[in-house]
Write an enzyme that holds these catalytic residues in place. Structure first.
Site, PDB file in Angstrom:
ATOM      1  N   SER A 217      39.771  22.794  31.199  1.00 23.94           N
ATOM      2  CA  SER A 217      38.526  23.354  31.732  1.00 23.94           C
ATOM      3  C   SER A 217      37.341  22.807  30.955  1.00 23.94           C
ATOM      4  O   SER A 217      37.340  22.836  29.720  1.00 23.94           O
ATOM      5  CB  SER A 217      38.554  24.880  31.642  1.00 23.94           C
ATOM      6  OG  SER A 217      37.482  25.443  32.351  1.00 23.94           O
ATOM      7  N   CYS A 346      37.878  37.273  29.863  1.00 22.39           N
ATOM      8  CA  CYS A 346      38.334  37.540  31.230  1.00 22.39           C
ATOM      9  C   CYS A 346      38.866  38.957  31.382  1.00 22.39           C
ATOM     10  O   CYS A 346      39.164  39.401  32.472  1.00 22.39           O
ATOM     11  CB  CYS A 346      39.420  36.537  31.630  1.00 22.39           C
ATOM     12  SG  CYS A 346      38.897  34.823  31.463  1.00 22.39           S
TER      13      CYS A 346
END
Length: 701
Positions: A217, A346
């Protein structure tokens, strides 16, 4: 309306949450901007503008292969690691489905894996009806995967998912040992390694391994969000997640995110440049970690590291401080402009760490974990400033009695009256008389017992009672807390709810109470009455003269929901304080229990008008952040500012609901969540001109 370009980072912000995301480097942002403005062609177009775009795309892929050591296999650009994980899982399970005999097989994943992995496995296992069983690979107290477990289960696995570096602890797995064990038992099983936190923190030579899938990412290493890539080993199963258009050689359809890919192009250039000085060498990063850890240990003597440094990358520190919840540390750090997190960003709403739970660490460490993470482009001056502010934040916690100092500091607490402490939806109450230095505790919560002890110790309170609204056993929290603080004045003789047997029996019943009371207990000039025996309620007056008749200002009702009983004990003005408060009501009043209309509606005004209110001297800003946050970052506004943490909001309502009923009030906190709770509560109790600052201090100019 606050527009995106008006939002700015706070002055002197120290960002230490790089495992969640990183700022975009100037040269990477420049590449993105240039590509958006100048190289805007579609890479699939055959004209010159399209060919220019195609060059960026192809060259970024070439550089990416060099960075991860993968001259062979596929490198597919994606929207990020989550898409890469989905693609890898879909590919492996689709292949397994075509081979048949999937029922009863294992889908193995590390117990400390990012939640994207087990959730993707469960999702595609159900949709494809592979009928496999998910099984977490255990880890030891260092966070290292159990190789014996893998060896025993690998032969019957449809897929094995591990990670190179854990996002919460920074623990780095030994991929060479893992490969040896996996391939000895299952040479062909699809193996995915989450490499998100590995990029830029160690060498990767993926083509020399038998790793089948490796997602990455961009935003974890100074790139923008929305771009990533997936490595797929040659001749391994692959099923496109997105189809329709044929981009990325048919592996991932959709017009490519060329500005994002240009960002990766610049990132790859930096990683391959042996002369660049943006990314610091390993020795420098280790020095940064040592400096930060030294400052943390000086500030928090009871700090415990939740991972072993020898097994971790040098850019992550995960720690807990005994007796101090992670939320308190994070809030005061945020007030000091230090950005950290309680674990994975998250799962920021989770109150404990599943990673530390899987490692077998103690509950208090899991519930109090704080993650501090920096990136390889961090500068020395940032570390120096962070170390200084960490000490300032800890000092603020000491002044709030959340940390007890080894020195004889002169604590000047403003606590007086009723204080509400809560853990999740469960509430306990402290009755404090500041002048008399006396205190009583009602319905203590196990998770808050240590905090109460610290408050008693640092403020030198004489505790008059620790009582409950239900029967308490010898091993209950209340009974044990009473034993601990007995030196501060608790009588050894107490009944089955903790009520001291020496409580004055000749106190006159409070005004309006039609029920018999079992005497009263003096906490300074406040009178605490008990009504009932097995499930009593407790009634409290404000400070009054010895010969005056008391009024019931507060009622601590436990789980008592009997309106008929309460109508005989309290008045319409009494604040009802329950043991459970799942809706964050803070307190209730009789009219609400009988469904009568009461209170006022919240003032609903746009952010521009809220900002205008803050510039009026007649406005009262109720700062509901905790005392230590207010101390670190006081508000400098034209409006009057009053510090009223949620813990003290009940007392504020009691003292000011008459004189502030029509005054313009703006509630404010760090994020807007606590201020919303406060504003709703104030409006229900008759404060009729109340708003709250949406977005909190994050959007305060």
């Amino acid at each position: 309306m606050v527009t995106p370009v008006q939002i700015r980072p706070k002055a002197d912000e120290i960002y230490l949450d790089c495992n969640a995301t990183t700022p975009v480097l100037a040269q990477i942002a420049q590449a993105v901007s240039h590509t958006m403005e100048q190289v805007f062609g579609n890479p699939s177009s055959s004209h010159i503008t399209g060919l220019q775009a195609r060059y960026i795309l192809d060259n970024a892929r070439r550089l990416g292969r060099e960075v991860i050591g993968a001259p062979r296999g596929e490198l597919v650009f994606t929207s990020g690691a989550t898409e890469g994980i989905q693609t890898a899982v879909l590919s492996a399970l689709s292949y397994a489905k075509t081979q048949g005999k999937t029922a009863g097989k294992w889908l193995l994943y590390g117990a400390t894996e990012h939640k994207a992995v087990p959730q993707a496995l469960a999702h595609w296992n159900k949709l494809l009806d592979t009928q496999a069983e998910l099984k977490a690979i255990p880890v030891d107290r260092n966070g290292l995967l159990d190789l014996d477990f893998i060896e025993a289960h690998a032969p019957d696995a449809l897929m094995i998912c591990t990670m190179a570096v854990n996002n919460e602890t920074g623990v780095r797995q030994d991929l060479a040992k893992l490969e040896q064990v996996i391939r000895r038992q299952a040479p062909q099983v699809p193996w995915m390694v989450d490499c998100v936190q590995m990029l830029g923190k160690g060498d990767l030579k993926l083509a020399e391994t038998s790793i089948d899938y490796a997602p990455f990412s961009g935003h974890k290493l100074y790139g923008p969000k929305g771009i990533g890539f997936l490595y797929v080993r040659e001749q391994r199963p692959f099923t496109p997640l997105i189809i329709g258009g044929g981009q990325e050689q048919g592996l991932r359809s959709g017009t490519e995110n060329l500005p994002g890919i240009a960002a990766l192009h610049t990132l790859f250039e930096l990683l391959l440049d042996q002369t660049q000085q943006v990314f610091k060498p390993l020795a420098t990063l280790q020095s940064y970690r040592d400096q930060l850890l030294g400052a943390l240990r000086e500030a928090f003597p009871t700090l415990e590291l939740n991972h072993a440094l020898e097994y971790s990358v040098p850019t992550t520190l995960n720690f807990s401080v005994r007796g101090v919840p992670s939320r308190d540390i994070m809030d005061v750090f945020d007030a000091a402009n230090i950005r950290v997190s309680s674990g994975s960003a998250c799962s920021s709403k989770v109150t404990r760490s599943f990673v530390l739970d899987a490692m077998g660490l103690e509950d208090w460490r899991s519930q109090s974990a704080v993650r501090l993470s920096f990136g390889p482009a961090t500068e020395q001056q940032t570390i120096d400033a962070a170390c200084m502010r960490i000490k300032e934040a800890a000092q603020a916690l000491r002044h709030s009695c959340l940390l007890v100092s080894d020195t004889n500091e002169d604590f000047d607490s403003e606590l007086d009256g009723v204080v509400q402490l809560r853990f999740d939806a469960q509430c306990c109450y402290l009755i404090i008389d500041r002048q008399a230095r006396e205190m009583a505790v009602i319905d203590p919560v196990p998770q808050l017992a240590e905090r109460i002890e610290k408050l008693v110790e640092c403020q030198h309170y004489r505790v008059k009672a620790v009582v409950t609204t239900e029967q308490q056993g010898a091993q209950s929290t209340a009974a044990m807390l009473a034993q601990i603080v007995c030196a501060s004045g608790c009588d050894a003789e107490r009944d089955n709810v903790g009520w001291p047997l020496h409580a004055q029996a000749d106190c006159q019943s409070p005004q309006g109470c039609e029920l018999p009371t079992s005497g009263c207990l003096l906490v300074g000039n406040r009178r605490l009455y008990r009504v009932g025996s097995r499930q009593p309620i407790f009634l409290l007056s404000s400070p009054i003269a010895p010969e005056s008749q008391a009024q019931v200002d507060f009622a601590f009702v436990g789980e008592q929901a009997s309106v008929e009983l309460l109508q005989q004990a309290v008045s319409a003005q009494t604040l009802l304080c329950g043991k459970w408060d799942e809706d964050f009501a803070i307190a209730e009043q009789l009219a609400e229990l009988t469904n009568e209309a009461c209170g006022c509606d919240l003032v609903d005004i746009p952010p521009e008008q809220q900002q205008e209110w803050l510039r009026r001297p007649e406005t009262l800003v109720v700062d509901v952040r905790e005392q230590q946050e207010h101390q670190v970052t006081p508000l400098d506004l034209p409006a009057q500012v009053m510090s009223v943490p949620l813990t003290r909001l009940i007392q504020f309502i009691y003292e000011h609901r008459d004189d502030y009923a029509q005054r313009p009030i703006v509630c404010l906190c760090r994020s807007g969540h606590r201020s919303a709770v406060a504003a709703r509560a104030l409006s229900r109790f008759g404060f009729c001109n109340v708003s709250h600052l949406t977005g909190g201090m994050a959007l305060l100019g």
